[in-house]
Scaffold this active site. Structure first.
Site, PDB file in Angstrom:
ATOM      1  N   GLY A   1       0.811  -1.120  -0.055  1.00  0.00           N
ATOM      2  CA  GLY A   1      -0.063   0.178   0.050  1.00  0.00           C
ATOM      3  C   GLY A   1       0.823   1.267   0.096  1.00  0.00           C
ATOM      4  O   GLY A   1       1.626   1.359   0.987  1.00  0.00           O
TER       5      GLY A   1
ATOM      6  N   GLY B   1      -0.064   4.304   0.056  1.00  0.00           N
ATOM      7  CA  GLY B   1      -0.968   5.715   0.652  1.00  0.00           C
ATOM      8  C   GLY B   1      -0.216   6.339   1.474  1.00  0.00           C
ATOM      9  O   GLY B   1       1.082   6.211   1.573  1.00  0.00           O
TER      10      GLY B   1
ATOM     11  N   VAL C   1      -2.418  -6.439  -5.840  1.00  0.00           N
ATOM     12  CA  VAL C   1      -2.206  -7.722  -4.745  1.00  0.00           C
ATOM     13  C   VAL C   1      -3.276  -8.350  -4.678  1.00  0.00           C
ATOM     14  O   VAL C   1      -4.585  -7.868  -4.314  1.00  0.00           O
ATOM     15  CB  VAL C   1      -1.668  -7.068  -3.504  1.00  0.00           C
ATOM     16  CG1 VAL C   1      -1.272  -8.301  -2.641  1.00  0.00           C
ATOM     17  CG2 VAL C   1      -0.244  -6.263  -3.634  1.00  0.00           C
TER      18      VAL C   1
ATOM     19  N   GLU D   1     -18.091  18.023   2.935  1.00  0.00           N
ATOM     20  CA  GLU D   1     -17.186  18.488   2.175  1.00  0.00           C
ATOM     21  C   GLU D   1     -17.759  18.776   0.698  1.00  0.00           C
ATOM     22  O   GLU D   1     -17.937  19.718  -0.090  1.00  0.00           O
ATOM     23  CB  GLU D   1     -15.952  18.193   2.440  1.00  0.00           C
ATOM     24  CG  GLU D   1     -15.273  18.540   3.843  1.00  0.00           C
ATOM     25  CD  GLU D   1     -13.710  18.363   3.646  1.00  0.00           C
ATOM     26  OE1 GLU D   1     -13.163  19.103   4.610  1.00  0.00           O
ATOM     27  OE2 GLU D   1     -13.296  17.444   3.067  1.00  0.00           O
TER      28      GLU D   1
ATOM     29  N   ASP E   1      -5.505   3.399   7.777  1.00  0.00           N
ATOM     30  CA  ASP E   1      -6.833   3.224   7.683  1.00  0.00           C
ATOM     31  C   ASP E   1      -6.962   1.566   7.769  1.00  0.00           C
ATOM     32  O   ASP E   1      -8.362   1.073   8.084  1.00  0.00           O
ATOM     33  CB  ASP E   1      -7.475   3.458   6.371  1.00  0.00           C
ATOM     34  CG  ASP E   1      -7.724   5.150   6.469  1.00  0.00           C
ATOM     35  OD1 ASP E   1      -7.191   5.841   7.276  1.00  0.00           O
ATOM     36  OD2 ASP E   1      -8.180   5.545   5.395  1.00  0.00           O
TER      37      ASP E   1
HETATM   38  C1  LIG Z   1     -12.767  11.961   0.812  1.00  0.00           C
HETATM   39  C2  LIG Z   1     -11.695  11.849   2.104  1.00  0.00           C
HETATM   40  C3  LIG Z   1     -11.449  12.883   2.531  1.00  0.00           C
HETATM   41  C4  LIG Z   1     -10.587  12.783   3.564  1.00  0.00           C
HETATM   42  N1  LIG Z   1     -10.122  14.073   4.333  1.00  0.00           N
HETATM   43  C5  LIG Z   1      -9.294  14.072   5.318  1.00  0.00           C
HETATM   44  C6  LIG Z   1      -9.156  15.380   5.933  1.00  0.00           C
HETATM   45  O1  LIG Z   1      -9.335  16.477   5.475  1.00  0.00           O
HETATM   46  N2  LIG Z   1      -7.786  15.125   6.952  1.00  0.00           N
HETATM   47  C7  LIG Z   1      -7.374  13.910   7.444  1.00  0.00           C
HETATM   48  O2  LIG Z   1      -6.659  13.760   8.237  1.00  0.00           O
HETATM   49  N3  LIG Z   1      -7.955  12.769   6.703  1.00  0.00           N
HETATM   50  C8  LIG Z   1      -8.702  12.774   5.775  1.00  0.00           C
HETATM   51  N4  LIG Z   1      -9.126  11.592   5.120  1.00  0.00           N
HETATM   52  C9  LIG Z   1      -8.456  10.316   5.619  1.00  0.00           C
HETATM   53  C10 LIG Z   1      -6.939  10.180   5.017  1.00  0.00           C
HETATM   54  O3  LIG Z   1      -7.047  10.450   3.671  1.00  0.00           O
HETATM   55  C11 LIG Z   1      -6.769   8.663   5.255  1.00  0.00           C
HETATM   56  O4  LIG Z   1      -6.828   8.210   6.634  1.00  0.00           O
HETATM   57  C12 LIG Z   1      -5.439   8.192   4.683  1.00  0.00           C
HETATM   58  O5  LIG Z   1      -5.317   8.552   3.420  1.00  0.00           O
HETATM   59  C13 LIG Z   1      -5.184   6.819   4.841  1.00  0.00           C
HETATM   60  O6  LIG Z   1      -3.983   6.641   4.320  1.00  0.00           O
HETATM   61  P1  LIG Z   1      -3.572   4.809   4.234  1.00  0.00           P
HETATM   62  O7  LIG Z   1      -2.336   4.823   3.582  1.00  0.00           O
HETATM   63  O8  LIG Z   1      -3.653   4.115   5.490  1.00  0.00           O
HETATM   64  O9  LIG Z   1      -4.430   4.362   3.310  1.00  0.00           O
HETATM   65  P2  LIG Z   1      -4.690   4.848   1.563  1.00  0.00           P
HETATM   66  O10 LIG Z   1      -4.390   6.266   1.365  1.00  0.00           O
HETATM   67  O11 LIG Z   1      -6.203   4.138   1.078  1.00  0.00           O
HETATM   68  O12 LIG Z   1      -3.618   3.997   0.894  1.00  0.00           O
HETATM   69  C14 LIG Z   1      -3.799   2.503   0.528  1.00  0.00           C
HETATM   70  C15 LIG Z   1      -3.173   2.318  -0.713  1.00  0.00           C
HETATM   71  O13 LIG Z   1      -3.027   0.642  -0.837  1.00  0.00           O
HETATM   72  C16 LIG Z   1      -3.372   0.498  -2.331  1.00  0.00           C
HETATM   73  N5  LIG Z   1      -4.003  -0.927  -2.094  1.00  0.00           N
HETATM   74  C17 LIG Z   1      -5.142  -1.241  -1.461  1.00  0.00           C
HETATM   75  N6  LIG Z   1      -5.492  -2.521  -2.048  1.00  0.00           N
HETATM   76  C18 LIG Z   1      -4.425  -2.989  -3.100  1.00  0.00           C
HETATM   77  C19 LIG Z   1      -4.299  -4.101  -3.724  1.00  0.00           C
HETATM   78  N7  LIG Z   1      -5.127  -5.075  -3.467  1.00  0.00           N
HETATM   79  N8  LIG Z   1      -3.053  -4.111  -4.427  1.00  0.00           N
HETATM   80  C20 LIG Z   1      -2.278  -2.993  -4.597  1.00  0.00           C
HETATM   81  N9  LIG Z   1      -2.402  -2.010  -3.744  1.00  0.00           N
HETATM   82  C21 LIG Z   1      -3.580  -1.763  -3.210  1.00  0.00           C
HETATM   83  C22 LIG Z   1      -4.171   1.728  -2.677  1.00  0.00           C
HETATM   84  O14 LIG Z   1      -3.989   1.650  -4.081  1.00  0.00           O
HETATM   85  C23 LIG Z   1      -3.718   2.842  -1.836  1.00  0.00           C
HETATM   86  O15 LIG Z   1      -2.858   3.665  -2.422  1.00  0.00           O
HETATM   87  C24 LIG Z   1     -10.021  11.573   4.018  1.00  0.00           C
HETATM   88  C25 LIG Z   1     -10.251  10.364   3.415  1.00  0.00           C
HETATM   89  C26 LIG Z   1     -11.161  10.523   2.412  1.00  0.00           C
HETATM   90  C27 LIG Z   1     -11.487   9.202   1.746  1.00  0.00           C
END
Ligand SMILES: Cc1cc2nc3c(=O)[nH]c(=O)nc-3n(C[C@H](O)[C@H](O)[C@H](O)COP(=O)(O)OP(=O)(O)OC[C@H]3O[C@@H](n4cnc5c(N)ncnc54)[C@H](O)[C@@H]3O)c2cc1C
Length: 439
Positions: free
Chosen positions: A8, A10, A76, A171, A298
């Site tokens: 991931g 993100g 994945v 939003e 997340d």
């Molecule tokens: C619309 C929206 C608005 C938000 N606004 C805010 C805000 O204002 N302030 C704040 O603090 N937070 C905000 N958040 C929350 C914040 O964006 C998330 O908590 C954060 O991005 C989580 O990061 P992460 O790396 O855990 O997950 P993600 O950013 O979701 O990254 C997960 C990654 O895993 C990859 N992945 C998943 N499954 C697979 C697979 N099977 N194969 C290959 N790759 C895979 C995905 O492509 C992705 O790139 C918001 C969320 C959303 C949806």
């Protein structure tokens, strides 16, 4: 030196890999996309106020200064915490000495009939771009119908229903309410065009204080959004949405901000799962019983104050990613793993232009308007600083967005103002969405 596989790319996975890369640890970062997306600005893309390219950055560029990090673009299929192995849809496998699960979340449709097929989630740049293209088409159809047949517009085309009054729902409803009001004032949309927000609870922005609930409601109402509490969506169809109080609204645009659960990979990995199907991790972010496996962002239930897990926020993702990297380094050095200490930056939301609400500090001090906007700006600059070195460009754009006295414009009056990240074409992510409409 160990090899670390991070699943991931993100905010969480990138923060982890960058921290490990800073110490020249060999990292393979696996993601289905070749770019990192910035979710907090997705609603700006969906409402045509930013191009999708401005809220994503190629992972290759993000790791330009971290030569020990390799980015592997791969869908994945499964993750095995027992062997620390990741398997792609194409059968390719990758095994590390350490495994970091950072696969994010997915929208939770709570089994509502038709929601998966017909509604628009807002979790990725592809979701946002798909919604933007769909909205543009619907508004074109709705406007054409209205002008051809006089006062008989295509109601389903010019009605948007937002499900859920959390930050995502508030939003996007705020931005679209403002946009609809602007287009109506220029007679480019019929008066019957409407943005509805429905929530089964009794307040917007539930985790915020009562004062913020009221502020958000006042601002949305001011932007013309029709807010209904105490009703749930029971069915979504291609032409309408059914509510629990028996109401049926004609619409082709249902935006799903109704909640999220762990991404599907969590269920494949063999780790203990908790609330929302998320991977349960200990206070040190390690998965109990599986040495060298960590869960961040997340996808993980990260213990917070009391019995509650920390919320799904960018700052939790970013900080937990960095912390897991440091615990991996500690384990390598034979030192004990440290419990994650989250520095709470507060919670905030933007409700259209010139309206923001924030609750900051340990005592959740409530601020509104320009001060809340400053807090929003500060937090987003921190979240972006891990991936961009041109934060001044973001600040300039955001200042213009917040203060500019011009109507939002859906593709009609020219291109949206951009964040001047870079002139280099190599810095542009490749985002391909050809078909408007639900996924
Ligand atoms: C619309 C929206 C608005 C938000 N606004 C805010 C805000 O204002 N302030 C704040 O603090 N937070 C905000 N958040 C929350 C914040 O964006 C998330 O908590 C954060 O991005 C989580 O990061 P992460 O790396 O855990 O997950 P993600 O950013 O979701 O990254 C997960 C990654 O895993 C990859 N992945 C998943 N499954 C697979 C697979 N099977 N194969 C290959 N790759 C895979 C995905 O492509 C992705 O790139 C918001 C969320 C959303 C949806």
């Amino acid at each position: 030196m160990p090899k670390v596989v991070v699943v991931g790319g993100g905010m969480a996975g990138v923060a982890c890999a960058r921290e490990l890369g800073r110490r020249d640890v060999e990292v393979v970062l696996v993601d289905r996309n070749d770019y990192l997306q910035f979710q907090p600005l997705l609603y700006q893309v969906a409402s045509s106020q930013l191009p999708a390219e401005d809220v994503a950055r190629p992972l290759r560029v993000v790791f330009e200064d971290r030569p020990s990090v390799t980015v592997e673009q791969m869908d994945v299929a499964s993750v095995d915490v027992a062997t620390k192995t990741v398997t792609g849809n194409d059968g390719k496998t990758m095994t590390g000495d350490y495994l970091v699960i950072a696969a994010g979340a997915q929208p939770n449709f709570f089994g509502v009939t038709g929601a998966r097929e017909h509604s628009f989630p807002l979790y990725s740049v592809v979701d946002a771009e798909r919604l933007r293209l769909h909205l543009r088409e619907q508004l074109r159809v709705g406007t054409a119908a209205g002008s051809a047949a006089g006062p008989d517009p295509d109601t389903a085309a010019v009605t948007v229903v937002v499900v859920g009054g959390g930050p995502t729902g508030v939003e996007i409803a705020g931005a679209l309410g403002e946009l609809f009001a602007a287009l109506k004032s220029e007679h480019r949309l019929p008066d019957s065009a409407a943005v509805h927000l429905v929530d089964h609870g009794r307040a917007l922005l539930a985790p915020f204080s009562d004062k913020s609930h009221q502020y958000a409601l006042d601002k949305l109402t001011h932007h013309g959004v029709k807010v209904t509490f105490g009703v749930a969506v029971t069915q979504v169809g291609p032409e309408n949405v059914q509510l629990s109080d028996g109401t049926q609204l004609p619409t082709r645009t249902v935006i799903w901000g109704g909640g999220e659960s762990a991404g599907p990979l969590a269920g494949t990995c063999g780790a203990p799962l908790g609330r929302g199907g998320r991977v349960d991790v200990g206070p040190d972010l390690a998965v109990a019983g599986f040495d060298g496996v960590f869960g961040i962002g997340d996808v993980a239930n990260i213990p917070g104050p009391g019995d509650r897990a920390l919320p799904q926020l960018g700052s939790v993702a970013q900080q937990s990613g960095k912390w897991a990297a440091r615990n991996i380094l500690a384990q390598e050095a034979g030192e004990p793993l440290k419990p994650f200490k989250y520095k709470d930056k507060g919670i905030m939301a933007m409700i259209g232009r010139d309206a923001a609400v924030a609750e900051v500090g340990a005592h959740r001090h409530q601020v509104e308007g320009p001060i809340a906007f400053a807090a929003w700006l500060g937090l987003h600059a921190i979240l972006l600083s891990g991936v961009h070195n041109r934060i001044d460009a973001f600040l300039e754009w955001a200042d213009d967005y917040f203060h500019a006295d011009r109507a939002a414009d859906l593709e009609a009056g020219g291109t949206p103002s951009r964040i001047a990240w870079s002139q280099d074409p190599a810095d542009q992510p490749r985002i391909t969405v050809t078909e408007p409409g639900p996924a």
